[in-house]
Design an enzyme around this catalytic site. Structure first.
Site, PDB file in Angstrom:
ATOM      1  N   LYS A  26       0.829  -1.208   0.000  1.00 53.03           N
ATOM      2  CA  LYS A  26       0.000   0.000   0.000  1.00 53.03           C
ATOM      3  C   LYS A  26       0.869   1.266   0.000  1.00 53.03           C
ATOM      4  O   LYS A  26       0.675   2.166  -0.815  1.00 53.03           O
ATOM      5  CB  LYS A  26      -0.910  -0.020   1.225  1.00 53.03           C
ATOM      6  CG  LYS A  26      -1.632   1.282   1.514  1.00 53.03           C
ATOM      7  CD  LYS A  26      -2.456   1.166   2.770  1.00 53.03           C
ATOM      8  CE  LYS A  26      -1.610   1.039   4.006  1.00 53.03           C
ATOM      9  NZ  LYS A  26      -1.276   2.284   4.679  1.00 53.03           N
ATOM     10  N   THR A  27       1.832   1.318   0.927  1.00 45.03           N
ATOM     11  CA  THR A  27       2.679   2.508   1.042  1.00 45.03           C
ATOM     12  C   THR A  27       3.485   2.721  -0.231  1.00 45.03           C
ATOM     13  O   THR A  27       3.622   3.847  -0.718  1.00 45.03           O
ATOM     14  CB  THR A  27       3.610   2.392   2.263  1.00 45.03           C
ATOM     15  OG1 THR A  27       2.822   2.168   3.431  1.00 45.03           O
ATOM     16  CG2 THR A  27       4.425   3.656   2.461  1.00 45.03           C
ATOM     17  N   ASP A  67      -4.810   8.049   2.890  1.00 43.99           N
ATOM     18  CA  ASP A  67      -4.363   6.712   3.302  1.00 43.99           C
ATOM     19  C   ASP A  67      -5.309   6.194   4.397  1.00 43.99           C
ATOM     20  O   ASP A  67      -5.923   6.975   5.120  1.00 43.99           O
ATOM     21  CB  ASP A  67      -2.928   6.831   3.835  1.00 43.99           C
ATOM     22  CG  ASP A  67      -2.321   5.481   4.154  1.00 43.99           C
ATOM     23  OD1 ASP A  67      -2.732   4.475   3.552  1.00 43.99           O
ATOM     24  OD2 ASP A  67      -1.425   5.441   5.024  1.00 43.99           O
ATOM     25  N   GLU A  68      -5.422   4.874   4.521  1.00 42.72           N
ATOM     26  CA  GLU A  68      -6.259   4.242   5.576  1.00 42.72           C
ATOM     27  C   GLU A  68      -7.681   4.820   5.557  1.00 42.72           C
ATOM     28  O   GLU A  68      -8.250   5.197   6.579  1.00 42.72           O
ATOM     29  CB  GLU A  68      -5.622   4.460   6.971  1.00 42.72           C
ATOM     30  CG  GLU A  68      -4.206   3.950   7.117  1.00 42.72           C
ATOM     31  CD  GLU A  68      -4.118   2.424   7.171  1.00 42.72           C
ATOM     32  OE1 GLU A  68      -5.139   1.750   6.902  1.00 42.72           O
ATOM     33  OE2 GLU A  68      -3.021   1.904   7.472  1.00 42.72           O
ATOM     34  N   GLN A 126      -9.989  -4.195   7.152  1.00 44.84           N
ATOM     35  CA  GLN A 126      -9.224  -3.713   8.307  1.00 44.84           C
ATOM     36  C   GLN A 126      -9.897  -2.513   8.978  1.00 44.84           C
ATOM     37  O   GLN A 126      -9.251  -1.722   9.654  1.00 44.84           O
ATOM     38  CB  GLN A 126      -7.800  -3.341   7.879  1.00 44.84           C
ATOM     39  CG  GLN A 126      -6.991  -4.549   7.410  1.00 44.84           C
ATOM     40  CD  GLN A 126      -5.536  -4.205   7.170  1.00 44.84           C
ATOM     41  OE1 GLN A 126      -4.762  -3.970   8.105  1.00 44.84           O
ATOM     42  NE2 GLN A 126      -5.135  -4.175   5.909  1.00 44.84           N
ATOM     43  N   ARG A 148      -0.506  -9.328  10.840  1.00 41.78           N
ATOM     44  CA  ARG A 148       0.693  -8.610  11.300  1.00 41.78           C
ATOM     45  C   ARG A 148       1.919  -9.512  11.173  1.00 41.78           C
ATOM     46  O   ARG A 148       3.060  -9.034  11.189  1.00 41.78           O
ATOM     47  CB  ARG A 148       0.577  -8.198  12.783  1.00 41.78           C
ATOM     48  CG  ARG A 148      -0.551  -7.250  13.174  1.00 41.78           C
ATOM     49  CD  ARG A 148      -0.638  -6.036  12.314  1.00 41.78           C
ATOM     50  NE  ARG A 148      -1.591  -6.250  11.227  1.00 41.78           N
ATOM     51  CZ  ARG A 148      -1.590  -5.597  10.083  1.00 41.78           C
ATOM     52  NH1 ARG A 148      -0.680  -4.684   9.842  1.00 41.78           N
ATOM     53  NH2 ARG A 148      -2.497  -5.839   9.156  1.00 41.78           N
TER      54      ARG A 148
END
Length: 682
Positions: free
Chosen positions: A33-34, A212-213, A243, A589
């Protein structure tokens, strides 16, 4: 071009190249994603020639913002001015610094943290529970309700009281030139909403916006984003509906689920290739999340190949569980695994106690994330209050904290007298003491304390002068002038407190070295915007809640408390789909190994209880658990709903009523029980 696209897969490349119009990038856990976000930013600036100053990228944590900023700057060459890449709250802070004067307020305001907020509320009203009042005030602000609006809506006496506290709280902030976290967003929106020309100018400035998010945004943040898109629809959001785990604090999954309704003509890209976790980990995570109905749908594909199977750890009780996990961690450390690659996660904070005891007995050092923050310690709060008063002499809130630290012979009664006298004279405490003559002070404090009080004010002025000329030297002058370490002399924990103060002084110097032109105000505001994730740094085993772990990754993850009632939480107001998303977040994670732990019994809330294994074991295809098939309700505690007769209300509880669900709803202070089929969610 090659630098930007060489490390991107086909889906990422397509998302990066879609520069115009609304774009939704559904990015699964560990799917790069980043990398996609910063590559898209680099593409806009380097390839399309969009000025960096015309871009705006917003995220939720300082940690994410810092990483994205460093990585994007490394990708973009010949950049004369960096793009604005920060958290929502940092953007609000910067925006208010330039525009808050339009609300008739000064731009040298101070941002207060949650602890400060609760102290102010408690002073106004100590009868009602402070956390309840703080939560309601936050809800009012995020719903753009003024104190008058809140009072008119309240029917129950307690809620009318809370609305009155809200009124006094707002007056206190205004009088002391303070803003809280919610103000950073709500006042920014208010300014854009009430000033159409400002909204147009701001939208014209930021012609390409990335969020983002996005699944973590709330209703007010969506409204703010829409204001920023007044002149264009170049909005790209990146997120993962699987998420979305912050419903309890106002985040709304509908923002990502219905993005195409808010921004017509949206292009959608799915990132499903996972670069983080081994195949067995993704297999159980995918199996678990597929049981959710409210999702856009995607499946993570492992790119790192196979690895160790997911381990299910069954223990009789929490003590046996702690011993087993301590042994496993010791074995990992002995094999050369670095401590920072190991994490223990839990849904409920209280579960950490037994694991802490187990690690202590085994002599294994760890760091508890989400415990008392470094900046919340009394000695650090005192230092911050000194800096606040030096930057803003009229900050009565901070001055009252330090006026007798170190001791200046002023009792509580004397301070209250001075505060009242200042209030009656329409001035701040600082200004009142500075301008008061001897005869005026005689009635307020003892003779021997008057000179001390005057010296205190003179010292503040002297240190403030140093700060104007040399920010770096300021911290040494502060300590030499006020001898702040002497406050804790003779205390049992004196050494620890002094070490913490030295650590703070070091952090200050480091900040000034990195930002030599920064002011004390900027330093203070950076501190206030710190989050839990900023505690995750350094060589240590980490213990934290699943909520705090989001966005992080570890080589080896242990998830404890996989029992009905702990993960998932069950009962009135719980949302099984959000609980399942929490399970999914915690599993993803892990990079190399994942251990899921269940205990047959736990000591909790004063008694030992036998526990049932979590249904998530069964749903993830790991073993037979308690497979519980329930009709799922779309409603959860905290949702806003509308009823044809009673209007808008907030859900306070959800319970079964035969084949239906019954909602306990607060309509402006009036509680009613209504079947879910009779209301619609807002």
């Amino acid at each position: 071009m090659e630098k930007i696209f060489s490390r991107l897969n086909e889906s990422q490349t397509s998302a990066v190249k879609q520069s115009e119009g609304p774009v939704l990038i559904l990015a699964g856990a560990g799917s790069g994603k980043t990398t996609t976000v910063i590559s898209r930013l680099a593409y806009l600036i380097e390839v399309l020639g969009i000025p960096a100053s015309n871009t705006l990228t917003l995220t939720f944590t300082n940690k994410a913002a810092k990483e994205m900023k460093e990585r994007s700057l490394a990708m973009i060459e010949n950049l004369s001015y960096p793009p604005l890449l920060c958290t929502f709250h940092k953007f609000g802070l910067l925006f208010l610094k330039f525009n808050i004067h339009l609300l008739g307020r000064k731009n040298n305001f101070v941002v207060i943290d949650t602890d400060d907020k609760k102290r102010i509320i408690k002073k106004i009203n100590s009868e009602l529970p402070t956390p309840l009042i703080a939560s309601e005030i936050s809800r009012y602000k995020n719903s753009l309700l003024s104190p008058d609006d809140a009072y008119k809506q309240a029917e129950l006496f307690n809620y009318k009281q809370i609305a009155e506290v809200y009124r006094e709280y707002e007056a206190y902030l205004l009088e002391n030139n303070l803003v809280d976290f919610d103000d950073l967003i709500s006042l920014t929106y208010k300014l854009l909403d009430e000033n159409p020309d400002l909204a147009k100018a701001t939208s014209q400035k930021y012609q390409y916006i990335m969020i983002d998010e996005y699944q973590d945004t709330n209703e007010l943040q969506l409204k703010l984003i829409q204001k920023l898109c007044t002149n264009h629809n170049n909005i790209c959001v990146v997120g993962d509906d699987d998420q979305s785990i912050y419903g309890w604090r106002g985040a709304h999954i509908r923002n990502i689920m219905e993005f195409d309704q808010d921004f017509a003509g949206a292009s959608v890209f799915k990132l499903e290739e996972n670069y983080r976790s081994r195949e067995p980990i993704l297999k159980v995570a995918n199996a678990l999340i597929e049981h959710n109905r409210s999702r856009l749908g995607k499946k993570l594909i492992a790119t790192r190949g196979s690895g160790d199977d997911v381990v299910v750890l069954n223990s009789n009780d929490e003590n046996e569980e702690a011993r087993s996990i301590a042994q496993k961690i010791h074995k990992l450390l002995s094999s050369g695994v670095r401590a920072k690659e190991i994490a223990v996660l839990y849904r409920v904070n209280v579960l950490s106690r037994s694991i802490e005891e187990g690690l202590n007995r085994a002599g294994i050092a760890y760091k508890l994330v989400g415990g008392l923050r470094f900046y919340d310690r009394a000695e650090i709060k005192d230092l911050i209050s000194y800096i606040r008063v030096i930057t803003n002499n009229h900050d009565d809130f901070s001055l009252k904290r330090i006026i007798n630290k170190p001791k200046r012979g002023l009792g509580k009664a004397s301070v209250e007298k001075i505060e009242l006298a200042a209030h009656n004279n329409n001035t701040s405490i600082y200004e009142y003491i500075k301008n008061a003559d001897v005869s005026t002070l005689e009635a307020l404090v003892k003779k021997k304390n008057r000179a001390t009080l005057k010296a205190f004010i003179e010292n503040i002025d002297a240190v403030a002068d140093v700060a104007k000329n040399s920010t770096y030297e300021f911290i040494d002058v502060l300590e030499d002038t006020f001898h702040l370490k002497s406050i804790y002399k003779g205390m049992q924990d004196e050494d620890d407190r002094v070490l913490n103060m030295d650590e703070f002084y070091g952090l200050f110097r480091d900040f000034i070295k990195k930002s030599p032109d920064a002011s004390l105000d900027e330093f203070l505001n950076e501190l206030t915007l710190q989050s839990e994730q900023d505690q995750v740094e350094g060589e240590s085993i980490y213990m934290m809640s699943i909520h705090a772990s989001k966005g992080l990754e570890f080589g080896h993850v242990f998830i404890i408390g996989l029992e009905e009632g702990f993960l998932p939480l069950v009962g009135d107001g719980s949302d099984l789909e959000e609980e399942r998303r929490l399970g999914y977040v915690s599993m993803t994670r892990a990079k190399d190994s994942l251990t899921l732990s269940h205990a047959g019994s736990r000591f909790y809330k004063g008694r030992r209880s036998d526990l049932q294994k979590s249904r998530f074991f069964n749903e993830a295809g790991l073993c037979e658990g308690s497979l519980i098939v329930e009709k799922n309700t779309a409603f959860k505690k905290g949702d806003l709903v509308r009823h044809k007769v009673f209007g808008t209300g907030r859900v306070n509880g959800v319970s079964k009523a035969g084949r239906e669900f019954k909602l306990k709803i607060n309509f402006a202070g009036t509680q009613r029980d209504i079947l879910a089929s009779f209301v619609e969610r807002l």
